[in-house]
Design a protein around this motif. Structure first.
Motif, PDB file in Angstrom:
ATOM      1  N   GLN A  48      22.829  44.331  45.183  1.00  0.00           N
ATOM      2  CA  GLN A  48      23.337  43.323  45.691  1.00  0.00           C
ATOM      3  C   GLN A  48      24.626  43.036  45.033  1.00  0.00           C
ATOM      4  O   GLN A  48      24.769  43.205  43.859  1.00  0.00           O
ATOM      5  CB  GLN A  48      22.543  41.988  45.454  1.00  0.00           C
ATOM      6  CG  GLN A  48      21.351  42.254  46.205  1.00  0.00           C
ATOM      7  CD  GLN A  48      21.101  42.399  47.877  1.00  0.00           C
ATOM      8  OE1 GLN A  48      22.082  41.572  48.410  1.00  0.00           O
ATOM      9  NE2 GLN A  48      20.762  43.280  48.288  1.00  0.00           N
ATOM     10  N   VAL A  49      25.800  42.465  45.691  1.00  0.00           N
ATOM     11  CA  VAL A  49      27.053  42.405  44.955  1.00  0.00           C
ATOM     12  C   VAL A  49      27.075  41.067  44.270  1.00  0.00           C
ATOM     13  O   VAL A  49      26.412  40.013  44.592  1.00  0.00           O
ATOM     14  CB  VAL A  49      28.092  42.097  46.079  1.00  0.00           C
ATOM     15  CG1 VAL A  49      29.331  41.461  45.618  1.00  0.00           C
ATOM     16  CG2 VAL A  49      28.365  43.049  46.984  1.00  0.00           C
ATOM     17  N   ILE A  50      27.304  41.267  42.980  1.00  0.00           N
ATOM     18  CA  ILE A  50      27.401  40.135  41.907  1.00  0.00           C
ATOM     19  C   ILE A  50      28.679  39.576  41.507  1.00  0.00           C
ATOM     20  O   ILE A  50      28.985  38.647  40.815  1.00  0.00           O
ATOM     21  CB  ILE A  50      26.485  40.248  40.662  1.00  0.00           C
ATOM     22  CG1 ILE A  50      26.857  41.604  39.841  1.00  0.00           C
ATOM     23  CG2 ILE A  50      25.058  40.544  41.107  1.00  0.00           C
ATOM     24  CD1 ILE A  50      26.477  41.736  38.610  1.00  0.00           C
ATOM     25  N   GLY A  51      29.664  40.323  41.921  1.00  0.00           N
ATOM     26  CA  GLY A  51      31.116  40.049  41.789  1.00  0.00           C
ATOM     27  C   GLY A  51      31.999  41.197  41.677  1.00  0.00           C
ATOM     28  O   GLY A  51      31.541  42.256  42.536  1.00  0.00           O
ATOM     29  N   GLY A  52      33.036  41.190  40.975  1.00  0.00           N
ATOM     30  CA  GLY A  52      33.904  42.350  41.093  1.00  0.00           C
ATOM     31  C   GLY A  52      35.113  41.675  39.971  1.00  0.00           C
ATOM     32  O   GLY A  52      35.180  40.733  39.259  1.00  0.00           O
ATOM     33  N   PHE A  53      36.109  42.764  40.050  1.00  0.00           N
ATOM     34  CA  PHE A  53      37.464  42.265  39.629  1.00  0.00           C
ATOM     35  C   PHE A  53      38.615  42.952  40.291  1.00  0.00           C
ATOM     36  O   PHE A  53      38.434  43.952  41.078  1.00  0.00           O
ATOM     37  CB  PHE A  53      37.343  42.786  38.042  1.00  0.00           C
ATOM     38  CG  PHE A  53      36.627  44.063  37.820  1.00  0.00           C
ATOM     39  CD1 PHE A  53      35.235  43.800  37.481  1.00  0.00           C
ATOM     40  CD2 PHE A  53      37.359  45.271  37.818  1.00  0.00           C
ATOM     41  CE1 PHE A  53      34.656  45.093  37.136  1.00  0.00           C
ATOM     42  CE2 PHE A  53      36.558  46.256  37.221  1.00  0.00           C
ATOM     43  CZ  PHE A  53      35.222  46.374  36.989  1.00  0.00           C
ATOM     44  N   LYS A  54      39.770  42.301  40.071  1.00  0.00           N
ATOM     45  CA  LYS A  54      40.906  42.834  40.612  1.00  0.00           C
ATOM     46  C   LYS A  54      42.002  42.693  39.626  1.00  0.00           C
ATOM     47  O   LYS A  54      42.387  41.849  39.125  1.00  0.00           O
ATOM     48  CB  LYS A  54      41.296  42.002  41.874  1.00  0.00           C
ATOM     49  CG  LYS A  54      42.557  42.474  42.844  1.00  0.00           C
ATOM     50  CD  LYS A  54      42.506  41.883  44.213  1.00  0.00           C
ATOM     51  CE  LYS A  54      43.796  42.237  44.895  1.00  0.00           C
ATOM     52  NZ  LYS A  54      43.716  43.555  45.443  1.00  0.00           N
ATOM     53  N   PRO A  55      42.929  44.076  39.618  1.00  0.00           N
ATOM     54  CA  PRO A  55      43.891  43.939  38.571  1.00  0.00           C
ATOM     55  C   PRO A  55      45.077  42.972  39.200  1.00  0.00           C
ATOM     56  O   PRO A  55      45.319  42.733  40.208  1.00  0.00           O
ATOM     57  CB  PRO A  55      44.362  45.341  38.678  1.00  0.00           C
ATOM     58  CG  PRO A  55      43.481  46.033  39.440  1.00  0.00           C
ATOM     59  CD  PRO A  55      42.549  45.027  40.229  1.00  0.00           C
TER      60      PRO A  55
END
Length: 195
Positions: free
Chosen positions: A96-103
């Motif tokens: 399940q997607v819990i988040g992420g990050f973007k440069p």
């Protein structure tokens, strides 16, 4: 859920090898030196392997899986083929997607936003251009620090430039997804910022 994610200090050692395409790390408990998590790229495709040995390495997709030594999933970090600052997705043990990050664009030393599952910024990772030193900050509050400097029990593990320490703030509650997001971000700093 594995309780190892609730520790506040981790020693990370990259597997070094000639003609190595995949990113592989062992994560150690500093008190014992034992491996408590493994970070692997088990599903690396042939074309991706080839591109990892070219100038296009930073654009290649990745699917990094962090598991216990017994194979219990902890977190999965994925990014598709990237032409320009693609978002990285982080999933929990149940996929399940819990988040992420973007440069962020045009930064000195590297910077990216850590996002929750609704794409809200929950903290920021910022590096120094002079070396391997990264901090996760939420406003003025430091949540975690990643460095290649270590003078503790695990010093004998630090024999090359491919090893570093992650220290999480005790203010991050046990079981909080932020712990997984920070660990996930650390495991692919090389792929997102440093290559």
């Amino acid at each position: 859920m594995s309780e190892v994610i609730n520790q506040n200090l981790f020693l990370v050692k990259e597997h070094v090898g000639v003609l190595k395409a995949a990113n592989n790390f062992d994560i150690h408990d500093p008190a014992t030196g034992n491996v408590i998590m493994e970070c692997r790229e088990p599903n690396l495709g042939f074309l991706t392997k080839l591109l990892r040995f070219t100038d296009y390495k930073v654009m290649t997709p990745f699917d990094i899986q962090i598991v216990t030594p017994g194979g219990e999933p902890i977190v999965r970090v994925q990014r598709g083929f990237s032409l320009f600052l693609a978002k990285v997705t982080v999933r929990d043990k149940d996929n399940q997607v819990i988040g992420g990050f973007k440069p962020k664009l045009f930064t000195i030393g590297g910077k990216f936003d850590v996002l929750d599952k609704d794409d809200n910024v929950i903290c920021e990772l910022k590096g120094k251009w002079t070396g391997w030193d990264f901090k996760f900050n939420q406003g003025d509050k430091e949540l975690a620090h990643v460095s290649k400097e270590w003078a503790g029990l695990g010093k004998e593990l630090f024999t090359s430039a491919d090893n570093y320490v992650l220290k999480l703030s005790e203010d991050i509650p046990a079981g909080d997804d932020m712990r997984k997001l920070i660990l996930a971000a650390v495991m692919c700093i090389d792929m997102v910022l440093k290559e």
